[in-house]
Design a protein around this motif. Structure first.
Motif, short mmCIF file in Angstrom:
data_model
loop_
_atom_site.label_atom_id
_atom_site.label_comp_id
_atom_site.label_asym_id
_atom_site.label_seq_id
_atom_site.Cartn_x
_atom_site.Cartn_y
_atom_site.Cartn_z
N ASP A 73 0.84 -1.21 0.00
CA ASP A 73 0.00 0.00 0.00
C ASP A 73 0.87 1.25 0.00
OD1 ASP A 73 -2.14 -1.68 0.07
OD2 ASP A 73 -2.69 -1.28 2.15
N SER A 74 1.98 1.19 0.72
CA SER A 74 2.89 2.33 0.79
C SER A 74 3.46 2.66 -0.59
CB SER A 74 4.04 2.04 1.76
OG SER A 74 4.99 3.08 1.75
N LEU A 126 -6.47 -0.74 -4.34
CA LEU A 126 -6.02 0.59 -3.97
C LEU A 126 -5.52 1.35 -5.20
CD1 LEU A 126 -5.50 2.62 -1.71
CD2 LEU A 126 -3.24 1.58 -1.39
N CYS A 127 -4.85 0.65 -6.11
CA CYS A 127 -4.39 1.29 -7.36
C CYS A 127 -5.57 1.84 -8.14
CB CYS A 127 -3.61 0.29 -8.21
SG CYS A 127 -1.95 -0.08 -7.61
N SER A 159 1.17 7.44 -6.22
CA SER A 159 0.09 8.41 -6.35
C SER A 159 0.58 9.82 -6.07
CB SER A 159 -1.05 8.04 -5.39
OG SER A 159 -2.08 9.00 -5.44
N THR A 160 1.42 9.96 -5.05
CA THR A 160 1.96 11.29 -4.68
C THR A 160 2.79 11.88 -5.80
OG1 THR A 160 1.98 10.67 -2.34
CG2 THR A 160 3.38 12.52 -3.02
N LYS A 177 -6.92 4.96 -6.38
CA LYS A 177 -6.02 6.11 -6.49
C LYS A 177 -5.78 6.53 -7.94
CE LYS A 177 -4.83 6.68 -2.08
NZ LYS A 177 -4.97 7.96 -1.37
N GLU A 187 0.78 4.54 -2.48
CA GLU A 187 0.67 5.92 -2.00
C GLU A 187 1.80 6.77 -2.57
OE1 GLU A 187 -1.73 7.22 -0.42
OE2 GLU A 187 -2.86 5.49 0.35
N THR A 188 3.01 6.20 -2.60
CA THR A 188 4.16 6.93 -3.14
C THR A 188 3.96 7.23 -4.62
OG1 THR A 188 5.66 5.89 -1.56
CG2 THR A 188 6.65 6.85 -3.54
#
Length: 640
Positions: A473-474, A500-501, A480-481, A504, A477-478
């Motif tokens: 998940d991390s 999650l992908c 996505s950021t 996001k 998130e990276t």
């Protein structure tokens, strides 16, 4: 204390070797002494002045006795400055190793992709590794111990043949005793064949040639041998001593002769190793395994590796929890020349790192901390040097900046979760951002280096993070950021991460074959480039007469005769007058007699009207064009 004694012993050996080498020279210039001792010119000059030489320049010739004294003093200063109890090194064989037990040879199978390297290894192991490999090609270093019918044992290293795995082939050549160079009889010497020869020669490793696929009809092994001779391999039968065996891995033909040739070369080398003392090994591969954590494939070079041993590799360490052979079975110990999987690591070392045994975990932590501090200090010094102003002359040419953090060594921080934005100055070009996760460190290294070597002339590429192990998940998130695309290699994406992908909006793709991955990256780079619009002349016509229509059909009609090709009402028209363009646009009508037509062929006459142009004159030339929109090809990435 034991570590310090070892360090002093190694240092003494180095001083003795270098001093002995220097005393063989009758005289030497200052420049040559700087190169030989690898010391700064200012330090060498200071030592020479200390020894009585007053005027010293780079071309000054130093007498042999002064040179010997200078070398000893430089070595003493360097040792005093660098000596640390944490600077542990691998141990070397004594000059006379005849009292040590013999060990099996480590044999690396090298050659071009799809020349049958893994199939050859399968034939010895009576297994089918090649059938289970993605794309039918090897993409890791495989290590296997094979018992021959003669009772001899050989440890085989199977290296990838694809161009992207150059570092793996080099690593395989550097930790081997014999190289089996596999060349397909139906393909001959290819680029990775030549590269494998280069690596083997650079490592000073004896070569045994296996000409494979000799069961095929119409092959010419003489032609292959001549090509090998042209590459500098002195084969038996041609005045040389390199054995060459014609085999068929698929039909298991002459495999016994190839094994005999390898054993003979190994016996001539008199391979021995110390089974006692601290363990030395080499990291072949490293990966993250569910339920086990970091797992390292290690090749033992000295000592006997057992569970409970404390090992250091790079900036990480392990207390060995489990040893497994190539079949995944637990083993009690691993002797020199044996490859095993080692669990219990705190983190993943890099492929190629030396593995050294230490006394306890406390000392291992201190060694890792010392190495980390040393690396950070070196990096800080480098950054400071790069930030210093430079004098640029008028004739100086601009030098392309290095690819930021896109080389594998720079990615090691990212492997540990430390993500940094690209620190390169903005080029103004579009940039493809990637987050990479691979199954093992060797694959990660190969992919990072291959992507970083792609041309960055029109579009930049930046790997913001790379690592080994399943996507988390991390990672999403990276990505996505940073707005990055996720690329995974030989990994399954967990369902929760996939979901999650999607939430996001992060693009993710998975590959099992490296050249498919690289092709996909090139396609993403090409997507940043504009389409290429090409114009093709479909037909030409001359204006014979112009008619002015009145009434409800009021307008201007050009009476034409088609001179070449054809005219198509739906295409683009250009009007030229005495060679100059006077109008470009579409046609409102195209008629023959009184009927609307779609096309008019060569030699035919017709009437053409334009939607917004009425100034056409007799004698004008009409050109009909078709515009074709194409996507840019890979060559567009390589050109300005």
């Amino acid at each position: 204390q034991q570590q310090q004694q070892r360090q002093r012993h190694l240092l003494g050996q180095q001083q003795h070797k270098r001093a002995a080498r220097m005393t063989k020279l009758e005289e030497i210039t200052v420049a040559s002494l700087v190169k030989e001792t690898k010391q700064p010119a200012a330090k060498v000059t200071a030592v020479l002045k200390l020894l009585g030489m007053e005027e010293v320049s780079s071309k000054t010739v130093i007498p042999a006795d002064i040179a010997e004294l200078a070398v000893m003093e430089l070595e003493h200063q360097a040792a005093a400055a660098a000596r640390s109890p944490y600077d542990i090194q691998k141990r070397e064989l004594p000059a006379d190793a005849s009292h040590l037990p013999s060990r099996p040879p480590v044999v690396t199978i090298m050659g071009h992709v799809d020349h049958g390297k893994t199939t050859l290894l399968d034939a010895y192991r009576a297994s089918s590794i090649a059938a289970g490999e993605a794309g039918g090609i090897t993409q890791h270093i495989g290590a296997f111990s094979v018992a021959l019918p003669t009772g001899d044992r050989i440890t085989f290293l199977d290296t990838p043949g694809h161009a992207a795995f150059s570092a793996m082939r080099a690593r395989g050549a550097n930790c081997t005793d014999v190289v089996i160079l596999v060349v397909a009889a139906d393909d001959g010497v290819m680029p990775q064949t030549r590269e494998s020869i280069k690596f083997a020669k650079a490592a000073d490793v004896p070569i045994v040639v296996a000409i494979n696929k000799c069961d095929k009809y119409g092959i010419n092994t003489t032609k292959v041998k001549q090509a090998l001779l042209a590459e500098g391999l002195d084969l038996e039968g041609y005045g040389g001593d390199i054995q060459c065996v014609e085999v068929s891995a698929l039909k298991k033909m002459n495999l016994d002769k190839l094994a005999e040739a390898v054993v003979l070369v190994a016996e001539m080398s008199d391979l021995r190793a110390d089974r006692e003392g601290l363990v030395n090994a080499i990291t072949l591969e490293a990966r993250v395994e569910r339920g086990c954590g970091p797992v390292v494939t290690a090749l033992v070079t000295a000592g006997t590796l057992r569970t409970g041993a404390v090992l250091v590799a790079g900036n990480t360490f392990a207390r060995v929890r489990q040893l497994r052979d190539e079949f995944g079975k637990d083993v009690a110990e691993a002797l020199p020349s044996q490859a095993v999987e080692v669990t219990g690591w705190k983190d993943l070392p890099a492929a190629g790192d030396d593995i050294l045994e230490v006394a306890n975990e406390r000392f291992a932590k201190e060694v890792c901390e010392w190495r980390g501090n040393r690396e950070r200090a070196a990096a800080a010094a480098k950054d400071q040097k790069e930030q210093q102003p430079r004098t640029v002359t008028r004739d100086a040419k601009p030098v392309a900046s290095p690819r930021g953090r896109n080389n594998f060594k720079m990615q090691q921080d990212a492997m540990r979760g430390e993500v940094e934005a690209d620190d390169r100055p903005s080029t103004g070009r579009p940039c493809l951002l990637l987050l990479l996760k691979a199954d093992v460190t060797g694959s990660e290294e190969a992919i990072v280096n291959a992507i970083s070597s792609l041309p960055q002339i029109k579009v930049d590429v930046n790997i913001i993070k790379s690592g080994v192990g399943p996507l988390t998940d991390s990672d999403v998130e990276t990505a996505s950021t940073f707005g990055a695309r996720i690329v995974t290699f030989n990994l399954a994406t967990p369902p929760n991460v996939q979901k999650l992908c999607e939430q996001k909006g992060v693009a993710i793709e998975t590959h099992r074959v490296i050249y498919h991955l690289l092709d996909a990256v090139k396609e993403h780079l090409l997507s940043f480039l504009p389409d290429i619009v090409e114009e093709q002349i479909v037909g030409k016509a001359d204006v014979l007469q112009v008619f002015q229509l009145t009434g409800s059909k009021r307008g201007t009609v050009a009476g034409l005769r088609v001179q070449s090709g054809s005219l198509n009402r739906k295409m683009l028209f250009r009007v030229f007058r005495k060679g100059e363009l006077v109008h470009e646009g579409s046609a409102s009508s195209l008629k023959q007699v009184k009927s609307d037509v779609a096309t008019v062929g060569r030699g035919q006459e017709c009437g053409l009207s334009f939607a917004s142009f009425k100034d056409v004159l007799a004698g004008d030339e009409i050109v009909c064009l078709e515009r074709v929109v194409k996507r840019p090809t890979e060559e567009a990435l390589f050109t300005e």
